[in-house]
Design an enzyme around this catalytic site. Structure first.
Site, PDB file in Angstrom:
ATOM      1  N   ILE A  12       0.846  -1.358   0.012  1.00  0.00           N
ATOM      2  CA  ILE A  12       0.089   0.051   0.022  1.00  0.00           C
ATOM      3  C   ILE A  12       0.875   1.436  -0.046  1.00  0.00           C
ATOM      4  O   ILE A  12       0.454   2.286  -0.318  1.00  0.00           O
ATOM      5  CB  ILE A  12      -1.094   0.108   1.110  1.00  0.00           C
ATOM      6  CG1 ILE A  12      -2.134   0.852   0.843  1.00  0.00           C
ATOM      7  CG2 ILE A  12      -0.317   0.343   2.405  1.00  0.00           C
ATOM      8  CD1 ILE A  12      -3.334   0.761   1.847  1.00  0.00           C
ATOM      9  N   ASP A  35       1.003  -0.115   9.270  1.00  0.00           N
ATOM     10  CA  ASP A  35       1.326   1.123  10.226  1.00  0.00           C
ATOM     11  C   ASP A  35       2.860   1.342  10.285  1.00  0.00           C
ATOM     12  O   ASP A  35       3.233   2.477   9.783  1.00  0.00           O
ATOM     13  CB  ASP A  35       0.778   0.841  11.592  1.00  0.00           C
ATOM     14  CG  ASP A  35       0.560   2.194  12.483  1.00  0.00           C
ATOM     15  OD1 ASP A  35       0.849   3.138  11.955  1.00  0.00           O
ATOM     16  OD2 ASP A  35       0.484   2.058  13.494  1.00  0.00           O
ATOM     17  N   SER A 123      -7.651  -4.969  10.048  1.00  0.00           N
ATOM     18  CA  SER A 123      -7.896  -5.981  11.282  1.00  0.00           C
ATOM     19  C   SER A 123      -7.353  -7.281  10.926  1.00  0.00           C
ATOM     20  O   SER A 123      -7.513  -8.143  11.454  1.00  0.00           O
ATOM     21  CB  SER A 123      -9.137  -5.996  11.581  1.00  0.00           C
ATOM     22  OG  SER A 123      -9.423  -4.760  12.442  1.00  0.00           O
TER      23      SER A 123
HETATM   24  N1  AR6 Z   1       0.719  -3.106   2.224  1.00  0.00           N
HETATM   25  C1  AR6 Z   1      -0.404  -3.847   2.086  1.00  0.00           C
HETATM   26  N2  AR6 Z   1      -1.024  -4.610   3.042  1.00  0.00           N
HETATM   27  C2  AR6 Z   1       0.072  -5.011   3.830  1.00  0.00           C
HETATM   28  C3  AR6 Z   1       1.106  -4.349   4.179  1.00  0.00           C
HETATM   29  C4  AR6 Z   1       1.343  -3.347   3.225  1.00  0.00           C
HETATM   30  N3  AR6 Z   1       2.685  -2.843   3.311  1.00  0.00           N
HETATM   31  N4  AR6 Z   1       1.648  -4.971   5.205  1.00  0.00           N
HETATM   32  C5  AR6 Z   1       0.736  -5.767   5.788  1.00  0.00           C
HETATM   33  N5  AR6 Z   1      -0.266  -5.965   5.039  1.00  0.00           N
HETATM   34  P1  AR6 Z   1      -1.781  -5.162   9.948  1.00  0.00           P
HETATM   35  P2  AR6 Z   1      -4.202  -4.914  11.702  1.00  0.00           P
HETATM   36  C6  AR6 Z   1      -1.465  -6.596   5.320  1.00  0.00           C
HETATM   37  O1  AR6 Z   1      -1.182  -6.192  10.830  1.00  0.00           O
HETATM   38  O2  AR6 Z   1      -4.506  -6.387  11.831  1.00  0.00           O
HETATM   39  C7  AR6 Z   1      -0.034  -2.429  13.793  1.00  0.00           C
HETATM   40  O3  AR6 Z   1       1.194  -2.939  14.582  1.00  0.00           O
HETATM   41  C8  AR6 Z   1      -1.679  -7.735   6.193  1.00  0.00           C
HETATM   42  O4  AR6 Z   1      -1.317  -8.804   5.395  1.00  0.00           O
HETATM   43  O5  AR6 Z   1      -1.036  -3.914   9.292  1.00  0.00           O
HETATM   44  O6  AR6 Z   1      -5.272  -4.004  11.510  1.00  0.00           O
HETATM   45  C9  AR6 Z   1      -0.716  -1.302  14.148  1.00  0.00           C
HETATM   46  O7  AR6 Z   1      -0.024  -0.460  14.786  1.00  0.00           O
HETATM   47  C10 AR6 Z   1      -3.012  -7.851   6.581  1.00  0.00           C
HETATM   48  O8  AR6 Z   1      -3.679  -8.597   5.727  1.00  0.00           O
HETATM   49  O9  AR6 Z   1      -3.065  -4.265  10.697  1.00  0.00           O
HETATM   50  C11 AR6 Z   1      -1.812  -2.123  15.166  1.00  0.00           C
HETATM   51  O10 AR6 Z   1      -1.449  -2.220  16.285  1.00  0.00           O
HETATM   52  C12 AR6 Z   1      -3.422  -6.367   6.591  1.00  0.00           C
HETATM   53  O11 AR6 Z   1      -2.258  -5.548   5.729  1.00  0.00           O
HETATM   54  C13 AR6 Z   1      -1.923  -3.465  14.491  1.00  0.00           C
HETATM   55  O12 AR6 Z   1      -0.916  -3.518  13.737  1.00  0.00           O
HETATM   56  C14 AR6 Z   1      -3.690  -5.660   7.974  1.00  0.00           C
HETATM   57  O13 AR6 Z   1      -2.476  -6.299   8.810  1.00  0.00           O
HETATM   58  C15 AR6 Z   1      -3.167  -3.342  13.644  1.00  0.00           C
HETATM   59  O14 AR6 Z   1      -3.555  -4.626  12.937  1.00  0.00           O
END
Ligand code: AR6
Length: 175
Positions: A12, A35, A123
């Site tokens: 993203i 994030d 999430s």
């Molecule tokens: N681009 C697109 N999708 C991604 C990327 C990327 N660069 N990196 C991961 N994903 P998550 P949450 C996917 O964990 O579950 C953080 O520590 C990943 O495979 O980023 O909402 C925050 O600070 C998954 O399908 O977010 C919060 O504490 C999706 O993005 C917590 O994680 C979301 O994964 C939030 O957890």
């Protein structure tokens, strides 16, 4: 005009859109996953604005289901919209909170004048939400707010999925 839903596999932080949505946590001060990647590639300007929000209207942090915008720093976007997804729970249905993340982010984007917006699968990473269900909620929420099939001002909603499993879940949800 209908809001176009686009699905792509990718990172993203590499998207060129008006608004990139961050799957943040309530502290707004960074973390892992999306994030971490956004703050890393977007540079310190994003964190500086997040700190200012915490010193102002968001002293207690951003509640789950809400959204707030900052600069996009060095990302190829005008804004980052930070939203806080619910942590998955097997004993409590938090669907409404997850849907609220998508809805609030879309309304904020429209208010800002964004016409293209990129979402991650909120999430479904650290917060443990099953990807098929997370995809269904994401797609249904975009399609039903507020007039079915149309989000005012927003021409394109792009879901950026990190792996093939997530992409396939979204493809199934779009139908
Ligand atoms: N681009 C697109 N999708 C991604 C990327 C990327 N660069 N990196 C991961 N994903 P998550 P949450 C996917 O964990 O579950 C953080 O520590 C990943 O495979 O980023 O909402 C925050 O600070 C998954 O399908 O977010 C919060 O504490 C999706 O993005 C917590 O994680 C979301 O994964 C939030 O957890």
């Amino acid at each position: 005009m209908m809001t176009e839903i686009v699905l792509i596999r990718g990172d993203i932080t590499r998207q060129s859109v008006d608004a990139i949505v961050n799957a943040a946590n309530s502290s707004l001060l960074g973390g892992g996953g999306v994030d971490g990647a956004i703050h890393r590639r977007g540079g310190p300007a994003i964190l500086a604005e997040c700190r200012a929000l915490r010193a102002g209207d968001y002293r207690d942090g951003l509640p789950a289901g809400r959204a707030v915008a900052t600069t996009a720093g060095d990302l190829d976007a005008r804004w980052v919209i930070h939203t806080v997804g619910p942590v998955w729970s097997s004993h409590e249905d938090r669907t409404a909170t997850l849907a609220s993340c998508y809805r609030e982010s879309l309304y904020l984007a429209a208010q800002l004048g964004a016409t293209t917006i990129a979402f991650p699968a909120i999430s479904t990473g650290v917060y443990g939400w099953p990807i098929d269900d997370g995809a269904r909620i994401a797609v249904n929420t975009v399609r039903t707010s507020p007039i079915p099939g149309r989000v005012p001002e927003v021409d394109e909603v792009r879901f950026v999925l990190f792996d093939d499993v997530a992409l396939r879940s979204f493809e199934a949800a779009v139908g």
